[in-house]
Design a protein around this motif. Sequence first.
Motif, PDB file in Angstrom:
ATOM      1  N   ASN A   1       0.381  14.889   1.750  1.00 43.42           N
ATOM      2  CA  ASN A   1       0.382  13.509   1.272  1.00 43.42           C
ATOM      3  C   ASN A   1       1.458  12.692   1.982  1.00 43.42           C
ATOM      4  OD1 ASN A   1       0.235  11.164  -0.425  1.00 43.42           O
ATOM      5  ND2 ASN A   1      -0.592  12.466  -2.039  1.00 43.42           N
ATOM      6  N   LEU A   2       2.630  13.267   2.129  1.00 49.56           N
ATOM      7  CA  LEU A   2       3.723  12.572   2.808  1.00 49.56           C
ATOM      8  C   LEU A   2       3.402  12.336   4.284  1.00 49.56           C
ATOM      9  CD1 LEU A   2       6.785  14.385   1.200  1.00 49.56           C
ATOM     10  CD2 LEU A   2       6.168  11.980   0.920  1.00 49.56           C
TER      11      LEU A   2
ATOM     12  N   ILE B   1       0.835  -1.204   0.000  1.00 45.49           N
ATOM     13  CA  ILE B   1       0.000   0.000   0.000  1.00 45.49           C
ATOM     14  C   ILE B   1       0.871   1.256   0.000  1.00 45.49           C
ATOM     15  CG2 ILE B   1      -1.672   1.354   1.341  1.00 45.49           C
ATOM     16  CD1 ILE B   1      -2.946  -1.048   0.056  1.00 45.49           C
ATOM     17  N   ILE B   2       1.902   1.257   0.836  1.00 46.43           N
ATOM     18  CA  ILE B   2       2.797   2.422   0.920  1.00 46.43           C
ATOM     19  C   ILE B   2       3.489   2.652  -0.418  1.00 46.43           C
ATOM     20  CG2 ILE B   2       4.924   3.280   1.973  1.00 46.43           C
ATOM     21  CD1 ILE B   2       3.970   1.878   4.586  1.00 46.43           C
ATOM     22  N   LYS B   3       3.968   1.589  -1.048  1.00 47.56           N
ATOM     23  CA  LYS B   3       4.644   1.734  -2.340  1.00 47.56           C
ATOM     24  C   LYS B   3       3.695   2.313  -3.391  1.00 47.56           C
ATOM     25  CE  LYS B   3       6.309  -2.505  -2.556  1.00 47.56           C
ATOM     26  NZ  LYS B   3       7.030  -3.699  -3.098  1.00 47.56           N
TER      27      LYS B   3
ATOM     28  N   LYS C   1       2.005   8.633   8.510  1.00 44.53           N
ATOM     29  CA  LYS C   1       1.046   8.197   9.523  1.00 44.53           C
ATOM     30  C   LYS C   1       0.682   6.729   9.326  1.00 44.53           C
ATOM     31  CE  LYS C   1      -3.572   9.369  11.301  1.00 44.53           C
ATOM     32  NZ  LYS C   1      -4.735  10.286  11.122  1.00 44.53           N
ATOM     33  N   TYR C   2       0.495   6.339   8.071  1.00 51.32           N
ATOM     34  CA  TYR C   2       0.158   4.952   7.751  1.00 51.32           C
ATOM     35  C   TYR C   2       1.316   4.025   8.116  1.00 51.32           C
ATOM     36  CZ  TYR C   2      -1.853   1.078   5.040  1.00 51.32           C
ATOM     37  OH  TYR C   2      -2.384  -0.130   4.649  1.00 51.32           O
TER      38      TYR C   2
ATOM     39  N   HIS D   1       1.985   6.830  -6.744  1.00 53.42           N
ATOM     40  CA  HIS D   1       0.966   7.788  -7.179  1.00 53.42           C
ATOM     41  C   HIS D   1       1.432   9.213  -6.928  1.00 53.42           C
ATOM     42  CE1 HIS D   1      -2.674  10.290  -6.672  1.00 53.42           C
ATOM     43  NE2 HIS D   1      -3.108   9.598  -7.707  1.00 53.42           N
ATOM     44  N   LEU D   2       2.066   9.449  -5.782  1.00 54.50           N
ATOM     45  CA  LEU D   2       2.575  10.787  -5.473  1.00 54.50           C
ATOM     46  C   LEU D   2       3.623  11.213  -6.505  1.00 54.50           C
ATOM     47  CD1 LEU D   2       2.838  13.269  -3.624  1.00 54.50           C
ATOM     48  CD2 LEU D   2       4.462  11.947  -2.238  1.00 54.50           C
TER      49      LEU D   2
END
Length: 383
Positions: free
Chosen positions: A351-352, A322-324, A357-358, A329-330
């Motif tokens: 966004n970062l 998910i993080i990747k 946080k995630y 996308h960013l």
Amino acid sequence: MATPDLLRSIHNNRIDKLILESVYNNNLKSIYDKVIEKSGTKAVETKFDPYKHLKYYADEKEKEKFHSTRRLSMEDLRRSHPDQITEIGVTDPFPLFTDEAISLMRYSYRSTSGLDAGLRGYVKNMDTINCPFIHSAWNHPLTIDLISKMADVELEIIYDYETAVVNISMKSEEQAAEERIKFAREQSLSGVSNGEDIPAVVGWHYDSPPLVCVLMLSDTTNMIGGETCLRKGLREGETTEEVIPVPGPSRGNACVLQGRFIEHIAPKPLGSSERMTMVTSFRPKNPLTVETSVLSTVKPEINWGSRYSDYYAEWIDYRSEIIKKRLDHLNSTIRARRADHKFDKEAVMDNLKEISKYLSKTYEEMEVTDEEWEQIIQNNNRK
């Protein structure tokens, strides 16, 4: 803190929530024998066919039932939450798998102490698929499409360990116990109780994943009860949450529940020797959607139906993916804007921060609190 021996047993993939082989043979083997007699083939060799094993495609009448299924919104349940993944809170039972599919599923796993049990992590381990039929049945695009339509959000299975988790309750035949269960249910559903006195297969809880699909594997013909009970949110001025039942599914039917934000319980039924459900957990397919999974009910230190090394490895793998995807996308967004000589610094920083946080939530969920350790030690001492 836990003793070295207890820690060692957990780290060595301790599993306690299993059922006796004799229970398996007495309750499940006969189902397999019937499948063999009817189909003339070995259940372990049968391949999942969505047009044969999904009720929606196998029977036109079941398709009509699917589309007429009642769905209660989060607002209906007074449980609206800013992080909910869909407006749908819970559904009534809808047709999912055919009788032959259920028979094959019941045969496809084996278990081994106690009459109430939870079976987890048996479908697939790393690259090895141990139960091909069950794995294919839940992972087939047409199956996921039906569940997504019912939930009104595009979904995917959260990770392999949360595929087809089986919860089993095999009820005592003692009449006195049945009467107590019946009395408690009547009290709770009549509004006299707050639901704390409902004898349950799985007690009051919030789910750890965003959304679950609960499939009934048992014959419910003679079953009294077996419904899922929910707690609605409080209205202004109320002090006690209303307990409402959602009809229990019959064999082969399923319900969708956004259990991350809805407290619920699975009461023990009357009139039937077993209540066996298969639960698969889902997350939004869109990696940019808010995703609030936790480990409160499933971390291996607490849930000894999960293997320590396997469960945490899958948790990290899915969170990393998910993080990747969010970082990709960013970067794509930044590159597209750069072509026009634009850069939105504030948006990128926000966004970062969300990604950070995630990430921090990923390792924070793996921590075991002092209160949790105290409960773990108490549970271990009871064994």
